[in-house]
Design an enzyme around this catalytic site. Structure first.
Site, PDB file in Angstrom:
ATOM      1  N   ASP A 215       2.053  -2.007  -4.293  1.00  0.00           N
ATOM      2  CA  ASP A 215       0.674  -1.514  -4.222  1.00  0.00           C
ATOM      3  C   ASP A 215      -0.089  -2.221  -5.334  1.00  0.00           C
ATOM      4  O   ASP A 215       0.512  -2.838  -6.226  1.00  0.00           O
ATOM      5  CB  ASP A 215       0.645   0.012  -4.435  1.00  0.00           C
ATOM      6  CG  ASP A 215      -0.611   0.678  -3.863  1.00  0.00           C
ATOM      7  OD1 ASP A 215      -0.497   1.425  -2.884  1.00  0.00           O
ATOM      8  OD2 ASP A 215      -1.719   0.443  -4.417  1.00  0.00           O
ATOM      9  N   ILE A 216      -1.416  -2.087  -5.289  1.00  0.00           N
ATOM     10  CA  ILE A 216      -2.243  -2.690  -6.335  1.00  0.00           C
ATOM     11  C   ILE A 216      -2.256  -1.811  -7.585  1.00  0.00           C
ATOM     12  O   ILE A 216      -2.729  -2.205  -8.637  1.00  0.00           O
ATOM     13  CB  ILE A 216      -3.667  -2.943  -5.789  1.00  0.00           C
ATOM     14  CG1 ILE A 216      -4.370  -4.020  -6.589  1.00  0.00           C
ATOM     15  CG2 ILE A 216      -4.466  -1.653  -5.698  1.00  0.00           C
ATOM     16  CD1 ILE A 216      -5.541  -4.631  -5.871  1.00  0.00           C
ATOM     17  N   ARG A 217      -1.724  -0.589  -7.456  1.00  0.00           N
ATOM     18  CA  ARG A 217      -1.642   0.359  -8.580  1.00  0.00           C
ATOM     19  C   ARG A 217      -0.303   1.068  -8.502  1.00  0.00           C
ATOM     20  O   ARG A 217       0.357   1.021  -7.466  1.00  0.00           O
ATOM     21  CB  ARG A 217      -2.768   1.395  -8.471  1.00  0.00           C
ATOM     22  CG  ARG A 217      -2.652   2.179  -7.164  1.00  0.00           C
ATOM     23  CD  ARG A 217      -3.649   3.301  -7.019  1.00  0.00           C
ATOM     24  NE  ARG A 217      -3.568   3.876  -5.673  1.00  0.00           N
ATOM     25  CZ  ARG A 217      -3.116   5.086  -5.408  1.00  0.00           C
ATOM     26  NH1 ARG A 217      -2.681   5.879  -6.367  1.00  0.00           N
ATOM     27  NH2 ARG A 217      -3.093   5.538  -4.163  1.00  0.00           N
TER      28      ARG A 217
ATOM     29  N   GLY B  11       0.845  -1.205   0.000  1.00  0.00           N
ATOM     30  CA  GLY B  11       0.000   0.000   0.000  1.00  0.00           C
ATOM     31  C   GLY B  11       0.871   1.241   0.000  1.00  0.00           C
ATOM     32  O   GLY B  11       0.531   2.272   0.589  1.00  0.00           O
TER      33      GLY B  11
ATOM     34  N   LYS C  76     -10.692  -2.047  12.343  1.00  0.00           N
ATOM     35  CA  LYS C  76      -9.470  -1.673  13.071  1.00  0.00           C
ATOM     36  C   LYS C  76      -9.488  -2.247  14.494  1.00  0.00           C
ATOM     37  O   LYS C  76      -8.470  -2.707  15.001  1.00  0.00           O
ATOM     38  CB  LYS C  76      -9.308  -0.147  13.116  1.00  0.00           C
ATOM     39  CG  LYS C  76      -9.000   0.488  11.771  1.00  0.00           C
ATOM     40  CD  LYS C  76      -7.648   0.054  11.235  1.00  0.00           C
ATOM     41  CE  LYS C  76      -7.265   0.778   9.950  1.00  0.00           C
ATOM     42  NZ  LYS C  76      -6.032   0.263   9.350  1.00  0.00           N
TER      43      LYS C  76
ATOM     44  N   GLN D 261      -1.486   7.840   0.853  1.00  0.00           N
ATOM     45  CA  GLN D 261      -1.088   9.090   1.526  1.00  0.00           C
ATOM     46  C   GLN D 261       0.085   8.857   2.474  1.00  0.00           C
ATOM     47  O   GLN D 261       1.054   9.611   2.466  1.00  0.00           O
ATOM     48  CB  GLN D 261      -2.288   9.671   2.301  1.00  0.00           C
ATOM     49  CG  GLN D 261      -2.030  11.090   2.796  1.00  0.00           C
ATOM     50  CD  GLN D 261      -3.026  11.549   3.853  1.00  0.00           C
ATOM     51  OE1 GLN D 261      -3.896  10.792   4.311  1.00  0.00           O
ATOM     52  NE2 GLN D 261      -2.909  12.799   4.249  1.00  0.00           N
TER      53      GLN D 261
ATOM     54  N   TYR E 291     -15.178   0.654   9.123  1.00  0.00           N
ATOM     55  CA  TYR E 291     -13.727   0.861   9.232  1.00  0.00           C
ATOM     56  C   TYR E 291     -13.268   0.687  10.684  1.00  0.00           C
ATOM     57  O   TYR E 291     -12.296  -0.027  10.960  1.00  0.00           O
ATOM     58  CB  TYR E 291     -13.430   2.277   8.740  1.00  0.00           C
ATOM     59  CG  TYR E 291     -12.003   2.739   8.843  1.00  0.00           C
ATOM     60  CD1 TYR E 291     -11.013   2.209   8.017  1.00  0.00           C
ATOM     61  CD2 TYR E 291     -11.646   3.766   9.721  1.00  0.00           C
ATOM     62  CE1 TYR E 291      -9.710   2.681   8.079  1.00  0.00           C
ATOM     63  CE2 TYR E 291     -10.345   4.242   9.789  1.00  0.00           C
ATOM     64  CZ  TYR E 291      -9.383   3.696   8.960  1.00  0.00           C
ATOM     65  OH  TYR E 291      -8.095   4.167   9.019  1.00  0.00           O
TER      66      TYR E 291
ATOM     67  N   ASP F  44      -1.217  -7.500  -4.720  1.00  0.00           N
ATOM     68  CA  ASP F  44      -2.535  -7.421  -4.075  1.00  0.00           C
ATOM     69  C   ASP F  44      -2.405  -7.926  -2.638  1.00  0.00           C
ATOM     70  O   ASP F  44      -2.063  -9.095  -2.409  1.00  0.00           O
ATOM     71  CB  ASP F  44      -3.535  -8.278  -4.873  1.00  0.00           C
ATOM     72  CG  ASP F  44      -4.929  -8.264  -4.260  1.00  0.00           C
ATOM     73  OD1 ASP F  44      -5.098  -7.713  -3.145  1.00  0.00           O
ATOM     74  OD2 ASP F  44      -5.847  -8.811  -4.900  1.00  0.00           O
TER      75      ASP F  44
HETATM   76  N1  NAD Z   1      -4.545   8.906   6.419  1.00  0.00           N
HETATM   77  C1  NAD Z   1      -5.078   8.952   7.631  1.00  0.00           C
HETATM   78  O1  NAD Z   1      -5.492  10.022   8.085  1.00  0.00           O
HETATM   79  C2  NAD Z   1      -5.138   7.688   8.466  1.00  0.00           C
HETATM   80  C3  NAD Z   1      -5.595   7.804   9.786  1.00  0.00           C
HETATM   81  C4  NAD Z   1      -5.674   6.653  10.562  1.00  0.00           C
HETATM   82  C5  NAD Z   1      -5.248   5.424  10.048  1.00  0.00           C
HETATM   83  N2  NAD Z   1      -4.805   5.342   8.756  1.00  0.00           N
HETATM   84  C6  NAD Z   1      -4.403   4.012   8.268  1.00  0.00           C
HETATM   85  O2  NAD Z   1      -3.119   4.058   7.664  1.00  0.00           O
HETATM   86  C7  NAD Z   1      -3.048   3.145   6.559  1.00  0.00           C
HETATM   87  C8  NAD Z   1      -2.655   3.886   5.294  1.00  0.00           C
HETATM   88  O3  NAD Z   1      -3.606   4.911   5.071  1.00  0.00           O
HETATM   89  P1  NAD Z   1      -3.492   5.958   3.879  1.00  0.00           P
HETATM   90  O4  NAD Z   1      -4.118   7.208   4.348  1.00  0.00           O
HETATM   91  O5  NAD Z   1      -2.139   5.976   3.317  1.00  0.00           O
HETATM   92  O6  NAD Z   1      -4.510   5.267   2.842  1.00  0.00           O
HETATM   93  P2  NAD Z   1      -4.636   5.508   1.272  1.00  0.00           P
HETATM   94  O7  NAD Z   1      -6.016   5.160   0.882  1.00  0.00           O
HETATM   95  O8  NAD Z   1      -4.082   6.845   0.891  1.00  0.00           O
HETATM   96  O9  NAD Z   1      -3.626   4.393   0.711  1.00  0.00           O
HETATM   97  C9  NAD Z   1      -3.913   3.028   0.751  1.00  0.00           C
HETATM   98  C10 NAD Z   1      -3.154   2.369  -0.381  1.00  0.00           C
HETATM   99  O10 NAD Z   1      -3.494   0.983  -0.387  1.00  0.00           O
HETATM  100  C11 NAD Z   1      -3.610   0.577  -1.727  1.00  0.00           C
HETATM  101  N3  NAD Z   1      -4.441  -0.620  -1.837  1.00  0.00           N
HETATM  102  C12 NAD Z   1      -5.782  -0.735  -1.816  1.00  0.00           C
HETATM  103  N4  NAD Z   1      -6.153  -2.010  -1.972  1.00  0.00           N
HETATM  104  C13 NAD Z   1      -5.021  -2.734  -2.081  1.00  0.00           C
HETATM  105  C14 NAD Z   1      -4.747  -4.111  -2.263  1.00  0.00           C
HETATM  106  N5  NAD Z   1      -5.731  -5.026  -2.358  1.00  0.00           N
HETATM  107  N6  NAD Z   1      -3.451  -4.496  -2.322  1.00  0.00           N
HETATM  108  C15 NAD Z   1      -2.438  -3.593  -2.249  1.00  0.00           C
HETATM  109  N7  NAD Z   1      -2.649  -2.276  -2.084  1.00  0.00           N
HETATM  110  C16 NAD Z   1      -3.920  -1.853  -2.004  1.00  0.00           C
HETATM  111  C17 NAD Z   1      -4.225   1.755  -2.455  1.00  0.00           C
HETATM  112  O11 NAD Z   1      -3.970   1.681  -3.855  1.00  0.00           O
HETATM  113  C18 NAD Z   1      -3.527   2.923  -1.763  1.00  0.00           C
HETATM  114  O12 NAD Z   1      -2.362   3.309  -2.469  1.00  0.00           O
HETATM  115  C19 NAD Z   1      -4.429   2.470   6.496  1.00  0.00           C
HETATM  116  O13 NAD Z   1      -4.402   1.281   7.242  1.00  0.00           O
HETATM  117  C20 NAD Z   1      -5.321   3.467   7.191  1.00  0.00           C
HETATM  118  O14 NAD Z   1      -6.433   2.831   7.745  1.00  0.00           O
HETATM  119  C21 NAD Z   1      -4.755   6.447   7.958  1.00  0.00           C
END
Ligand code: NAD
Length: 313
Positions: free
Chosen positions: A35-37, A9, A147, A13, A143, A53
């Site tokens: 990542d998946i993309r 992943g 978690k 962000q 969600y 994936d």
């Molecule tokens: N950003 C926040 O504010 C925040 C806050 C609390 C917790 N989190 C946690 O931190 C982690 C990362 O969050 P983020 O904000 O970077 O999320 P995001 O949505 O920006 O990134 C998630 C990434 O996972 C990839 N993804 C989706 N499905 C996939 C799959 N099947 N296989 C591989 N990759 C896949 C997506 O393409 C994406 O690039 C997550 O677990 C999220 O729950 C984020």
């Protein structure tokens, strides 16, 4: 030399900035992004990348074996607002990806796991102010349920199988390198883009919604610092509360107005208001501070300075 790391992943962000920071620290070739993309050009050009994936155990195992991976950072997930629209897809992704990585560690194919939890583990019955490390947790979102379950499984795998899994409950994260991925705190990034582009912003939360937030640099520092800490210091194997700052959309608008006079925000709450209302307004992170020395560095005005300066460039 540090043993190879896999980030799953990595194009999201947090994953994007985590990849850059770990590559700075341990060398680009030692940090495999996946990542998946595909991600931004900067990310794709910064070191090795695998399309992967997170729900496919065999595919992760192949990459782990090929690169002789020692640590996995699992950042793939479906976030709070999107998960409300696709509950079963969110559950499948958030849980199966975690089991895949925990099982690789149980089988001793990797030795350390980072998995992020969230303030979404808390619910409407949780004390809102200075929410303690251990308290009532009755999450009301898909969600949050994923978690909360994930935390219980991490603790279980640590106790039963000795898996070295480490976790923090991130608050809403604010960053300029990558846009947020469908969470309830996304307004706190969008607002800076719109302030610079249009001078106005329509906020999807009401102006008085106070939530715990953090600047991305602090979140990345916390993550790496937790992973670098000696095992005996890590007493919490579910997930650590992590505090940065707390503010409302109105506070943020005021902070931006100091740089962009006349900046106007209107408030049109949508379905995300109910999610935000179920979350804490501030976090007690004493356990993280005492056990592995956590300390945030960025407050709201410092975050605003960094965001506006970098987005203008
Ligand atoms: N950003 C926040 O504010 C925040 C806050 C609390 C917790 N989190 C946690 O931190 C982690 C990362 O969050 P983020 O904000 O970077 O999320 P995001 O949505 O920006 O990134 C998630 C990434 O996972 C990839 N993804 C989706 N499905 C996939 C799959 N099947 N296989 C591989 N990759 C896949 C997506 O393409 C994406 O690039 C997550 O677990 C999220 O729950 C984020």
């Amino acid at each position: 030399m540090h043993k190879p790391i896999l980030i799953i992943g990595a194009c999201g962000q947090i994953g994007t900035e985590l990849t850059f920071e770990l590559r700075n620290k341990y060398g680009a070739e030692n940090v495999i992004a996946s990542d998946i993309r595909e991600g931004s050009n900067a990310l794709m050009q910064s070191g090795p990348f695998e399309l992967l994936d997170a729900t496919n155990y065999a595919a992760i195992e192949d990459v782990v074996m090929h690169y002789e991976i020692d640590e996995v950072y699992l950042m793939a997930a479906m976030l709070s607002a999107t998960a409300e629209k696709f509950p079963m897809r969110a559950w499948n992704l958030n849980m199966n990806s975690l089991f895949n990585v925990l099982n690789l560690a149980k089988e001793k194919k990797i030795s350390k796991v980072f998995w992020p939890s969230s303030i979404a583990v808390f619910g409407p019955n949780t004390p809102k102010k200075d929410t303690p490390q251990s308290t009532i947790m009755e999450p009301s979102t898909v969600y949050g349920i994923s978690k909360q379950s994930g935390e219980r499984w991490c603790e279980y795998y640590h106790k039963k199988y000795g898996v070295d899994v480490r976790s923090v409950r991130y608050p809403g994260l604010i960053s300029w390198k990558t846009m947020p991925g469908g969470g309830t705190t996304d307004y706190a990034v969008e607002i800076y883009h719109e302030a610079l582009n249009k001078g106005t912003y329509e906020c999807f939360l009401n102006g008085d919604t106070e939530l715990p937030m953090m600047y991305m640099d602090d979140a990345i520092r916390a993550t790496i610092s937790l992973m670098d800490s000696p095992t005996e210091k890590i007493k919490v194997r579910s997930s650590y509360n992590l505090g940065g700052m707390s503010f409302t959309p109105k506070d943020m608008a005021k902070s931006i107005e100091k740089h962009i006079p006349g900046f106007k925000v209107s408030y049109v709450p949508d379905f995300r208001q109910e999610i935000a209302d179920s979350w804490p307004s501030s976090i007690d992170d004493a356990a993280a501070r005492e056990q592995w020395g956590w300390e945030p560095r960025f407050n709201l005005d410092q975050t605003t300075n960094e965001m506006l300066k970098n987005l203008k460039e």
